[in-house]
Design an enzyme around this catalytic site. Structure first.
Site, short mmCIF file in Angstrom:
data_model
loop_
_atom_site.label_atom_id
_atom_site.label_comp_id
_atom_site.label_asym_id
_atom_site.label_seq_id
_atom_site.Cartn_x
_atom_site.Cartn_y
_atom_site.Cartn_z
N GLU A 130 39.17 25.38 1.21
CA GLU A 130 39.49 24.93 2.73
C GLU A 130 39.05 23.08 3.31
O GLU A 130 38.44 22.68 4.39
CB GLU A 130 39.64 25.28 4.25
CG GLU A 130 40.57 26.17 4.31
CD GLU A 130 41.15 26.69 5.43
OE1 GLU A 130 40.90 26.06 5.71
OE2 GLU A 130 40.96 28.38 5.12
N GLY A 131 38.56 22.51 1.61
CA GLY A 131 37.92 21.47 2.16
C GLY A 131 36.78 21.20 1.67
O GLY A 131 36.30 22.46 2.92
#
Lengths: 613, 432
Positions: free
Chosen positions: A418-419
């Site tokens: 997620e990043g």
């Protein structure tokens, strides 16, 4: 969430960031960004958000069965060993409605608010594989339909997704593309009749790739500009496995979250009808950004849930095992580890629920920076805590017979997906810098031009700072919002915020728009701002707890004070570094070492046993 | 010369032997040598004449040198000219064994090792001929020629003055030659020097200085050239190209192996080697090149690897026109964070650490190669090979800008150093 708010979300996506400031009402929520100006938007974070008694009752009704299910029917060890979630476990999850937690009730979901979703996340995180499977399904997989889909798309897909009959996956990453939109190679070509797209390409590391029936796919499409030029743009598409031409590779063998299904997904001449475009053709970039930004906040509560469980398990061990006729729990170094875990869990939890509460406010608050802060803080905190818990157990923690090593492996992914945390730090710092820069540009330009008035004002401010200014942002004292027993911590927070503002201003003056290339500087900026938000969340929550007399609120005060004091010194150190030039704060040396190592692509020092004569 | 010698003898009688020993440098007079250990016992007044003797040296030396050949003949009875010793020693090859034989022969010939300074000087001169100028063992062997312990100073006065200056100088010569060839002395060298000249003598000081600086400079070159360059032109080209490219991802491709063959018609066909290098970055640059604008093959350019010179060719484009140079970052490039800030603020002076550099616009270099022949036909084969990995090249016009430079250079140097040339490659030569 009503259709209206969804419309607003879509509309917001169309506006550039700067335009947002002009709006009032629902579009506020810029607490984290205001920090970059050295200001504190107290109303945003005080008092700590609450949910109504009805909602609390409702959520508790969910929590009970879910907790029971996870403690009785989920065999995490087996899931980890077999690298597969057994079908009956998945069925149980579906029956509990966990596949449609945030899908509105009208589409057959539970319709939970962000706060309630975060609460359930705490329990679900007890098994990393299940948590990731569920998150890939609803935090990103079907989020596109939820926030930017049309009513028809929702009616068509959401009910089956909510029941778990269909599982969703989010297909963005490609072999040559992580966060770079330009290197997406998957292509969707419009058919001649203009009614469908032909999708071709491969995606890698897709969570749920082997299970999913519905994919949110990002592909390159050719669109015609206003001025008639052809251009490639990203488009988001809903692709059903039933469309044909969708194949997937065998599940990847992973370090942690082994039970979750991750694999390659290939699309070969998959025919996707035009109605399945999410948002508009060529508008996929914004859709992807919004999905990614909205999916992160829940990681805070999930990590906190896991650490709370870990504390229970390790405390049990520490209080029973004896060494030298003393319990482990009597040793200072062991006690320290428990304090650390408690502090981290407390702060994470506070940040997660503060953010969730802010997101649940009416209107469409943009809490993407706060969510990123929660993700960075909690993923790193979780990794440290799991590691410390393992340390308490010593050799026992290292054994596969116990669950601790699995927690360690599982929690490692939190820093990556997620990043990655590095990317999110850039996001936090740059978004804040952009916000502050817009407002400060005029002032800085005046000063650079040699406007005596502005320069004098800055000089006087600096002088007062150096004489030891008393910063008062109104947290405590008369009309203060924080509880007086947290006065020390609040004062530290206020001071940090004020000086953070001056530091940011200094950085903008020094680097201007070229600060995007100063990643070492930005990292420190991000760290300080994350700490500031964390301090805020802890103080706000502790103040509420004292005021309404929650059980053990004195414990909360202790945790808050410990965290704030530590963070205060870390912030001061980081800000002192930020004031210095690259030659003094080691940045130059750091870059040079890296450059030399990377030039040779090896560790270049001679061996200590090497001789020249 | 005889008259000079007689004159010297006369001077010696009047002034003392120690003085004469200094007055005839470059040669050793054995009959002086034998008794020269007695020199230190000469009376004080003798020493006082030294300075005047040094003055006379300047007049004497040239004439002594000029009559060198004659002088040899004169001494033939007692001494073999040392150069001849070496000539005689090599019956077959000039190699280390032959050199060692000569040294051993000298050592065994005379227990007193008469004329060892001359011999050592001659040996140092002869070393490159025998190809042993980089052999530490040989240097140690040469030092071993010195008689041991004779020249060690025994008291502080001797140590203070230049005790046995010719021998010490000769020792320094040996070390200097080692220094010039970059040979680091070892323990054995030190041991020998200590035995010959003793502690704190000049050769030992020289040794210490060598040992101070040599290790420091040993790895001073960040881009070392291998000690022995490969003889195979393809391997040499590979090393050279990797050296120029300075990119670890760059890939060397051998487009054509060198080959000499006799065709059916009985004609000899030589196929020159073609070795090229291209990095992924260069491939990307080439892929983005506008096919409407030509690319150029240029060369040959020289590259020196120690004493070997090789030539390479480049494939380059023209400097980019300004409209193509500026890369616009798409605002929809990064899913996670903004790639540029929308601010009207520039970097402050104090943080601008870039030097002002007057930049000359240069075109991108897409690939490099080395070939066994510099004609257009050979280089066209290289371009053909490049087309496999860079399809855009087949649509791009390629212009050959070849200068005849190295051909002429080749012709000039051929006669001088044909011996060292690596066969099969006309444009790769060693110049000594």
């Amino acid at each position: 969430m009503s259709g209206f708010s969804l419309l607003l979300r879509a509309a917001r996506a169309a506006f550039p960031a700067g335009a947002r400031q002009l709006r009032t009402g629902g579009f506020r929520s810029a607490y984290a960004k205001e920090l970059f100006l050295g200001k504190m938007w107290k109303e945003e974070v005080f008092p700590y958000p609450e949910i109504s008694n009805e909602e609390l009752e409702e959520i508790n009704q969910f929590v009970g069965p879910v907790e029971k299910f996870f403690s009785e029917e989920v065999d995490s060890k087996k899931i980890d060993q077999d690298a597969k979630i057994p079908p009956e476990t998945l069925k149980g999850l579906k029956n509990l409605g966990l596949f449609g937690m945030q899908i509105p009730e009208e589409y057959g979901g539970l319709g939970l608010s962000n706060t309630m979703y975060a609460r359930l996340g705490e329990i679900i995180s007890l098994d990393g594989s299940i948590a990731v499977t569920l998150a890939a399904h609803q935090a990103i997989g079907l989020k596109g339909i939820l926030i930017a889909g049309t009513d028809e798309q929702k009616a068509k897909y959401l009910p089956k997704l909510a029941s778990g009959e269909h599982i969703a996956a989010f297909c963005l990453t490609e072999p040559g593309s992580g966060s770079d939109a330009a290197s997406i190679q998957t292509r969707a070509t419009m058919s001649e009749d203009g009614k469908s797209f032909l999708l071709n390409g491969s995606k890698i590391w897709i969570s749920n790739g082997g299970l999913a029936d519905v994919f949110t796919v990002f592909a390159r499409t050719e669109i015609v500009d206003n001025d008639g030029a052809k251009k490639d743009k990203i488009t988001a598409l809903i692709v059903e496995r039933a469309f044909g031409g969708v194949t997937n590779g065998k599940p990847e063998d992973k370090l942690g979250i082994r039970g979750s299904n991750t694999c390659e997904v290939h699309f070969e001449n998959t025919k996707v009808p035009v109605e399945n475009v999410i948002g508009e053709v060529g508008g996929g970039f914004k859709v992807a950004m919004n999905i990614l930004n909205s999916g992160r906040f829940s990681m805070g509560s999930a990590s906190a849930g896991m650490i709370k469980k870990l504390i229970e398990m390790t405390a049990e061990y520490a209080c029973t095992r004896k060494q030298f006729n003393k319990k482990l729990s009597d040793f200072g170094l062991i006690q320290e580890k428990f304090t650390l875990m408690a502090v981290k869990a407390y702060v994470m939890e506070s940040m997660a629920y503060l953010t969730a509460g802010m997101m649940d406010r009416p209107g469409v608050p943009d809490c993407s920076v706060e969510a990123a802060m929660v993700k960075v803080f909690s993923s790193e905190g979780a990794w440290i805590c799991v590691s410390e818990a393992l340390q308490v157990l010593g050799g026992l923690g290292y054994m596969k017979d116990y669950p601790y090593e699995r927690y360690l492996r599982d929690s490692r992914i939190l820093l990556i997906f997620e990043g990655t945390n590095e990317i999110l730090r850039m996001y936090i710092a740059l978004t804040g810098m952009q916000y502050a820069g817009k407002i400060l540009t005029g002032k800085i330009k005046e000063m650079k031009k040699g406007n005596v008035g502005v320069a004098l004002e800055i000089f006087v401010n600096k002088f007062r700072d150096s004489m030891g200014r008393k910063v008062d942002l109104g947290l405590v004292g008369k009309d203060g919002v924080a509880h007086p027993s947290l006065e020390e911590s609040s004062k530290k927070l206020e001071e940090n915020i004020y000086y953070f503002g001056t530091t940011v201003e200094g950085l903008l003056r020094r680097f201007g728009k070229t600060i995007v290339d100063e990643q070492l500087v930005l990292k420190r900026v991000a760290d300080v701002s994350v700490n500031l938000y964390a301090m805020t969340a802890a103080i706000s929550r502790a103040s509420r707890s004292i005021s309404i007399g929650l059980r053990n609120h004195d414990h909360e005060v202790l945790l808050t004070n410990i965290f704030c004091t530590e963070a205060y010194f870390k912030n001061n150190y980081a800000m002192a570094e930020l004031e210095k030039y690259a030659a003094e704060n080691l940045d130059d040396s750091i870059k040079k070492v890296a450059q030399q190592v990377l030039e040779k692509r090896a560790y270049i020092c001679s061996h200590p046993l090497e001789r020249t004569f | 010369m005889n008259s000079v010698r007689n004159l010297l003898r006369a001077r010696e009688l009047s002034a003392g032997r120690g003085v004469l020993r200094q007055a005839v440098p470059g040669r050793d007079s054995p009959w002086l040598q034998e008794r020269s250990c007695a020199q230190c016992f000469w009376l004080v007044p003798v020493r006082s004449i030294r300075s005047s003797a040094a003055l006379s040296r300047s007049e004497l030396v040239p004439s002594a040198k000029g009559d060198k050949e004659k002088d040899r003949g004169f001494r033939d009875g007692s001494l073999v000219p040392f150069d001849e010793l070496f000539e005689r020693a090599h019956e077959g090859d000039r190699n280390k064994a032959a050199f060692n034989r000569a040294v051993e022969f000298f050592c065994q010939r005379d227990i007193r090792r008469r004329g060892h300074v001359e011999f050592i000087n001659a040996a140092l001169r002869k070393m490159p001929e025998f190809g042993v100028e980089r052999d530490l063992d040989v240097y140690n062997k040469i030092l071993d020629v010195f008689p041991k312990e004779v020249f060690v100073a025994r008291n502080f006065i001797q140590r203070m003055f230049n005790h046995y200056p010719r021998q010490q100088e000769c020792g320094i010569h040996v070390l200097e030659q080692m220094e010039n060839y970059g040979i680091m002395p070892n323990k054995q060298t030190k041991f020998l020097l200590l035995q010959i000249f003793g502690d704190r003598s000049h050769p030992i000081r020289k040794y210490q200085r060598l040992m101070y600086w040599f290790p420091k400079f040993k790895h001073i070159n960040p881009y070392p050239v291998p000690a022995a360059l490969p003889r195979d032109p393809v391997d040499l080209a590979r090393i050279s190209l990797q050296r120029i490219a300075a990119d670890l991802s760059a890939e060397v491709t051998v487009y054509q192996m060198p080959l000499t063959d006799i065709s059916d018609a009985g004609k000899e066909i030589t196929q020159p080697h073609i070795v090229g290098i291209q990095s992924p970055d260069q491939q990307e640059l080439l892929a983005r090149h506008n096919p409407a604008r030509p690319v150029f093959v240029e060369g040959p350019f020289p590259l020196w690897l120690k004493k070997t010179c090789v030539y390479y060719y480049v494939l380059r484009g023209d400097p980019l026109p300004p409209e193509e140079k500026e890369e616009v970052i798409d605002s929809e490039r990064n899913f996670y964070y903004p790639m540029h800030l929308d601010l009207d603020l520039d970097r402050d002076l104090w943080d601008d650490e870039e030097f002002y550099v007057d930049e000359v616009a240069e075109g991108p270099i897409f690939a490099m190669c080395m070939a066994g022949a510099g004609d257009q036909a050979t280089l066209a084969k290289w371009i053909l090979g490049l087309q496999q990995t860079n399809p855009i090249l087949s649509q791009t016009p390629v212009v050959f800008h070849l200068t005849p430079g190295p051909r002429e250079l080749q012709a000039a140097s051929d006669s001088e150093s044909g011996e060292e040339e690596i066969p099969q490659s006309w444009h790769m030569k060693q110049e000594l």
